[in-house]
Write a protein that holds these residues in place. Structure first.
Motif, PDB file in Angstrom:
ATOM      1  N   THR A 176       0.837  -1.208   0.000  1.00 22.04           N
ATOM      2  CA  THR A 176       0.000   0.000   0.000  1.00 22.04           C
ATOM      3  C   THR A 176       0.870   1.255   0.000  1.00 22.04           C
ATOM      4  OG1 THR A 176      -0.106  -0.045   2.418  1.00 22.04           O
ATOM      5  CG2 THR A 176      -1.874  -1.167   1.224  1.00 22.04           C
ATOM      6  N   ASN A 177       0.297   2.332  -0.482  1.00 26.91           N
ATOM      7  CA  ASN A 177       0.955   3.648  -0.484  1.00 26.91           C
ATOM      8  C   ASN A 177       2.226   3.706  -1.326  1.00 26.91           C
ATOM      9  OD1 ASN A 177      -1.012   4.679   1.362  1.00 26.91           O
ATOM     10  ND2 ASN A 177       0.113   3.733   3.050  1.00 26.91           N
ATOM     11  N   VAL A 178       2.264   2.914  -2.405  1.00 28.96           N
ATOM     12  CA  VAL A 178       3.367   3.015  -3.355  1.00 28.96           C
ATOM     13  C   VAL A 178       3.175   4.285  -4.187  1.00 28.96           C
ATOM     14  CG1 VAL A 178       4.405   1.952  -5.403  1.00 28.96           C
ATOM     15  CG2 VAL A 178       3.756   0.530  -3.466  1.00 28.96           C
ATOM     16  N   PRO A 179       4.232   5.053  -4.441  1.00 24.41           N
ATOM     17  CA  PRO A 179       4.082   6.256  -5.275  1.00 24.41           C
ATOM     18  C   PRO A 179       3.411   5.948  -6.607  1.00 24.41           C
ATOM     19  CG  PRO A 179       6.265   6.210  -4.269  1.00 24.41           C
ATOM     20  CD  PRO A 179       5.617   4.889  -3.935  1.00 24.41           C
ATOM     21  N   GLU A 204      -3.629  -6.093  -6.932  1.00 22.14           N
ATOM     22  CA  GLU A 204      -3.699  -6.072  -5.465  1.00 22.14           C
ATOM     23  C   GLU A 204      -3.140  -7.363  -4.875  1.00 22.14           C
ATOM     24  OE1 GLU A 204      -4.514  -3.599  -3.432  1.00 22.14           O
ATOM     25  OE2 GLU A 204      -4.820  -2.284  -5.165  1.00 22.14           O
TER      26      GLU A 204
END
Length: 245
Positions: free
Chosen positions: A130-133, A141
């Motif tokens: 999660t929260n990858v640029p 997913e």
């Protein structure tokens, strides 16, 4: 992709070849060449100049292998391979590392490679971090891929972790826009898996709760290979597109 794309791959064990991406690259009219480290006599000293000139390679793909990146005493060419890698990557050129290949890139750039608490062999589920640029390589997913490793890489300084699972946290990373390192085997095909399973000595060193029985692996449906192969093709397109002039 550019016309007359020059693709070079580093092969560490006999028979593995390019896996699924060979046909994909041939469809793009790529010129494919290889360095077969496994064919070198153990006591032969490899000169850096025996490898391709870095300027002559448009895409590097580094395959897996049964050795450790730390085993330079038994495989002295590992030291030369890492030196060449640092020279190549310093130019910002595209590279894909698969299993041992991902470990080699990480190690060449200062990341440690060490024994993972548990071995992985067989089909496992990996999840996107999660929260990858947003500008990073896009992954599903969750996806199921082939694992075959005892060691794990440390994420190199400046890299971004892209994928993980509960058995081995560091499953995939990205460096800049030109390098993608995999811990798993997205290139695996039914034919390559059969070759892996023929190595009884290699299979015998794997034990534990995350090692799939050989008889089950031999029955792997062809559909299981598709998603990993697609991810690899997309990864190749990504690093080439991002580094195109």
């Amino acid at each position: 992709m550019k016309s007359h794309l020059k693709v070079h791959y580093f092969q560490h064990i006999a028979g593995e070849g390019f896996g699924s991406c060979h046909d994909f690259l041939k469809q793009q009219n790529a010129q494919i060449s290889a360095t077969e480290f496994f064919a070198l006599p153990i006591d032969q000293t490899l000169d850096l100049e025996a490898l391709p000139h870095v300027e002559d390679v448009d895409l590097l793909i580094i395959m897996g292998g049964t050795m450790s990146v730390n085993d330079e005493a038994n495989f002295p060419w590992l030291k030369i391979e890492k030196r060449w890698l640092r020279r190549y990557l310093a130019l910002g050129k595209p590279a894909i590392g698969l299993c041992l290949g991902g470990q080699l890139i990480a190690n060449a750039l200062g990341g440690a490679v060490s024994r993972n608490p548990q071995q992985e062999l067989g089909w496992t589920t990996v999840r996107k971090v999660t929260n990858v640029p947003l500008e990073c390589f896009e992954l599903p997913e969750n996806f199921k891929v082939m694992q075959w490793h005892s060691e794990t890489f440390e994420i190199p300084r400046g890299a971004v972790l892209l994928a993980e699972n509960d058995v081995c946290r560091n499953q995939m990373y990205q460096i800049g826009s030109n390098v993608l390192g995999f811990q798993f085997h997205p290139e695996i095909t039914p034919e390559v898996l059969d070759l892996f399973l023929e190595n009884d000595e290699e299979v015998a060193i794997f034990t534990g709760n995350h090692v799939q029985p050989v008889n089950e692996l031999r029955k792997s449906a062809k559909s299981k290979f598709i998603q990993g192969n697609q991810i690899l093709n997309q990864a190749i397109e990504y690093v080439l597109r991002k580094t195109a002039c």
